[in-house]
Design a protein around this motif. Structure first.
Motif, mmCIF file in Angstrom:
data_model
loop_
_atom_site.group_PDB
_atom_site.id
_atom_site.type_symbol
_atom_site.label_atom_id
_atom_site.label_comp_id
_atom_site.label_asym_id
_atom_site.label_seq_id
_atom_site.Cartn_x
_atom_site.Cartn_y
_atom_site.Cartn_z
ATOM 1 N N ALA A 43 31.373 80.965 135.819
ATOM 2 C CA ALA A 43 31.062 79.687 135.171
ATOM 3 C C ALA A 43 32.343 78.905 134.924
ATOM 4 O O ALA A 43 33.398 79.492 134.684
ATOM 5 C CB ALA A 43 30.340 79.927 133.856
ATOM 6 N N THR A 44 32.236 77.600 134.980
ATOM 7 C CA THR A 44 33.375 76.733 134.665
ATOM 8 C C THR A 44 33.433 76.468 133.170
ATOM 9 O O THR A 44 34.509 76.416 132.596
ATOM 10 C CB THR A 44 33.256 75.397 135.423
ATOM 11 O OG1 THR A 44 33.245 75.677 136.827
ATOM 12 C CG2 THR A 44 34.418 74.478 135.095
ATOM 13 N N TYR A 45 32.271 76.330 132.536
ATOM 14 C CA TYR A 45 32.225 75.945 131.124
ATOM 15 C C TYR A 45 31.614 77.037 130.256
ATOM 16 O O TYR A 45 30.658 77.707 130.638
ATOM 17 C CB TYR A 45 31.408 74.662 130.941
ATOM 18 C CG TYR A 45 32.019 73.480 131.626
ATOM 19 C CD1 TYR A 45 33.115 72.830 131.066
ATOM 20 C CD2 TYR A 45 31.534 73.030 132.843
ATOM 21 C CE1 TYR A 45 33.695 71.754 131.703
ATOM 22 C CE2 TYR A 45 32.117 71.944 133.483
ATOM 23 C CZ TYR A 45 33.199 71.316 132.910
ATOM 24 O OH TYR A 45 33.785 70.258 133.537
ATOM 25 N N VAL A 46 32.183 77.185 129.062
ATOM 26 C CA VAL A 46 31.624 78.035 128.022
ATOM 27 C C VAL A 46 31.320 77.122 126.836
ATOM 28 O O VAL A 46 32.146 76.290 126.457
ATOM 29 C CB VAL A 46 32.614 79.145 127.606
ATOM 30 C CG1 VAL A 46 32.118 79.878 126.374
ATOM 31 C CG2 VAL A 46 32.837 80.119 128.751
ATOM 32 N N TYR A 47 30.135 77.258 126.279
ATOM 33 C CA TYR A 47 29.727 76.502 125.098
ATOM 34 C C TYR A 47 29.786 77.434 123.896
ATOM 35 O O TYR A 47 29.489 78.623 124.011
ATOM 36 C CB TYR A 47 28.302 75.972 125.270
ATOM 37 C CG TYR A 47 28.156 75.004 126.422
ATOM 38 C CD1 TYR A 47 28.238 73.638 126.210
ATOM 39 C CD2 TYR A 47 27.955 75.455 127.723
ATOM 40 C CE1 TYR A 47 28.110 72.739 127.261
ATOM 41 C CE2 TYR A 47 27.830 74.576 128.781
ATOM 42 C CZ TYR A 47 27.903 73.218 128.546
ATOM 43 O OH TYR A 47 27.782 72.336 129.586
ATOM 44 N N LYS A 69 37.720 77.581 133.613
ATOM 45 C CA LYS A 69 38.143 77.741 135.010
ATOM 46 C C LYS A 69 39.412 76.943 135.295
ATOM 47 O O LYS A 69 40.338 77.450 135.908
ATOM 48 C CB LYS A 69 37.014 77.301 135.939
ATOM 49 C CG LYS A 69 37.251 77.607 137.386
ATOM 50 C CD LYS A 69 36.006 77.315 138.195
ATOM 51 C CE LYS A 69 36.211 77.697 139.645
ATOM 52 N NZ LYS A 69 35.007 77.389 140.433
ATOM 53 N N ASP A 70 39.435 75.698 134.844
ATOM 54 C CA ASP A 70 40.569 74.812 135.135
ATOM 55 C C ASP A 70 41.396 74.475 133.902
ATOM 56 O O ASP A 70 42.322 73.680 133.984
ATOM 57 C CB ASP A 70 40.062 73.502 135.761
ATOM 58 C CG ASP A 70 39.252 73.745 137.015
ATOM 59 O OD1 ASP A 70 39.665 74.607 137.817
ATOM 60 O OD2 ASP A 70 38.206 73.099 137.187
ATOM 61 N N GLY A 71 41.066 75.064 132.755
ATOM 62 C CA GLY A 71 41.781 74.773 131.521
ATOM 63 C C GLY A 71 43.191 75.338 131.526
ATOM 64 O O GLY A 71 43.521 76.256 132.285
ATOM 65 N N SER A 72 44.023 74.800 130.664
ATOM 66 C CA SER A 72 45.414 75.220 130.559
ATOM 67 C C SER A 72 45.533 76.551 129.831
ATOM 68 O O SER A 72 44.764 76.847 128.923
ATOM 69 C CB SER A 72 46.208 74.156 129.795
ATOM 70 O OG SER A 72 47.496 74.622 129.492
ATOM 71 N N SER A 73 46.502 77.349 130.242
ATOM 72 C CA SER A 73 46.789 78.617 129.552
ATOM 73 C C SER A 73 48.002 78.490 128.644
ATOM 74 O O SER A 73 48.494 79.480 128.128
ATOM 75 C CB SER A 73 47.030 79.728 130.585
ATOM 76 O OG SER A 73 45.841 80.003 131.271
ATOM 77 N N ARG A 74 48.485 77.260 128.453
ATOM 78 C CA ARG A 74 49.683 77.070 127.622
ATOM 79 C C ARG A 74 49.375 77.403 126.172
ATOM 80 O O ARG A 74 48.258 77.239 125.697
ATOM 81 C CB ARG A 74 50.212 75.656 127.749
ATOM 82 C CG ARG A 74 49.324 74.593 127.166
ATOM 83 C CD ARG A 74 49.850 73.177 127.443
ATOM 84 N NE ARG A 74 48.881 72.199 127.023
ATOM 85 C CZ ARG A 74 48.789 71.712 125.804
ATOM 86 N NH1 ARG A 74 49.634 72.099 124.872
ATOM 87 N NH2 ARG A 74 47.874 70.824 125.488
ATOM 88 N N LYS A 75 50.369 77.908 125.497
ATOM 89 C CA LYS A 75 50.238 78.244 124.079
ATOM 90 C C LYS A 75 50.444 76.979 123.248
ATOM 91 O O LYS A 75 51.315 76.169 123.539
ATOM 92 C CB LYS A 75 51.265 79.301 123.674
ATOM 93 C CG LYS A 75 51.189 80.570 124.505
ATOM 94 C CD LYS A 75 49.862 81.275 124.346
ATOM 95 C CE LYS A 75 49.828 82.553 125.147
ATOM 96 N NZ LYS A 75 48.505 83.013 125.459
#
Length: 117
Positions: A43-47, A69-75
């Motif tokens: 899935a791309t999105y989690v609600y 899926k495409d979100g940033s992993s930056r802290k």
């Protein structure tokens, strides 16, 4: 609490990845779920029900959609708003429970966003 991503290797039965889910940093999220047509697929999105997006723990008063899926992993430091999450707030003295994702009647079953949260 944060939304975590956990990947297991089915062959070795070992954890190969464990970290805060991409795009979810500083989001206090509870009761995560995906579109029902994507429960057995990537899935791309989690609600999830959301209390805030700055890393503080409060009562849940909104619904968040996180692009894992495409979100940033930056802290992000605690106290800094996560601008990546789509969040719908219910207003003062209104609180949320577990969210539901309901596909739109006649909608595209391959489109995760073609649903009601």
């Amino acid at each position: 609490s944060l939304l975590w991503k956990l990947e297991l290797d089915p062959a070795t039965k070992q954890c190969v990845f464990l970290d805060v889910a991409p795009g979810a940093m500083n989001g206090n999220l509870e009761h995560p779920l995906v579109h029902p047509n994507f429960t057995t697929r990537e899935a791309t999105y989690v609600y999830a029900s959301c209390s805030n997006v700055v890393g503080d723990s409060t009562a849940p008063n909104g619904i968040a959609r996180v692009n894992v899926k495409d979100g940033s992993s930056r802290k992000i430091p605690v106290g800094v708003k996560n601008e990546e999450m789509d969040v719908w707030w219910f207003g003062s003295r209104c609180f949320s429970g577990e969210p539901l994702v309901i596909p739109k009647e006649g909608g595209d079953l391959e489109d995760e966003t073609d649903a009601y949260a």
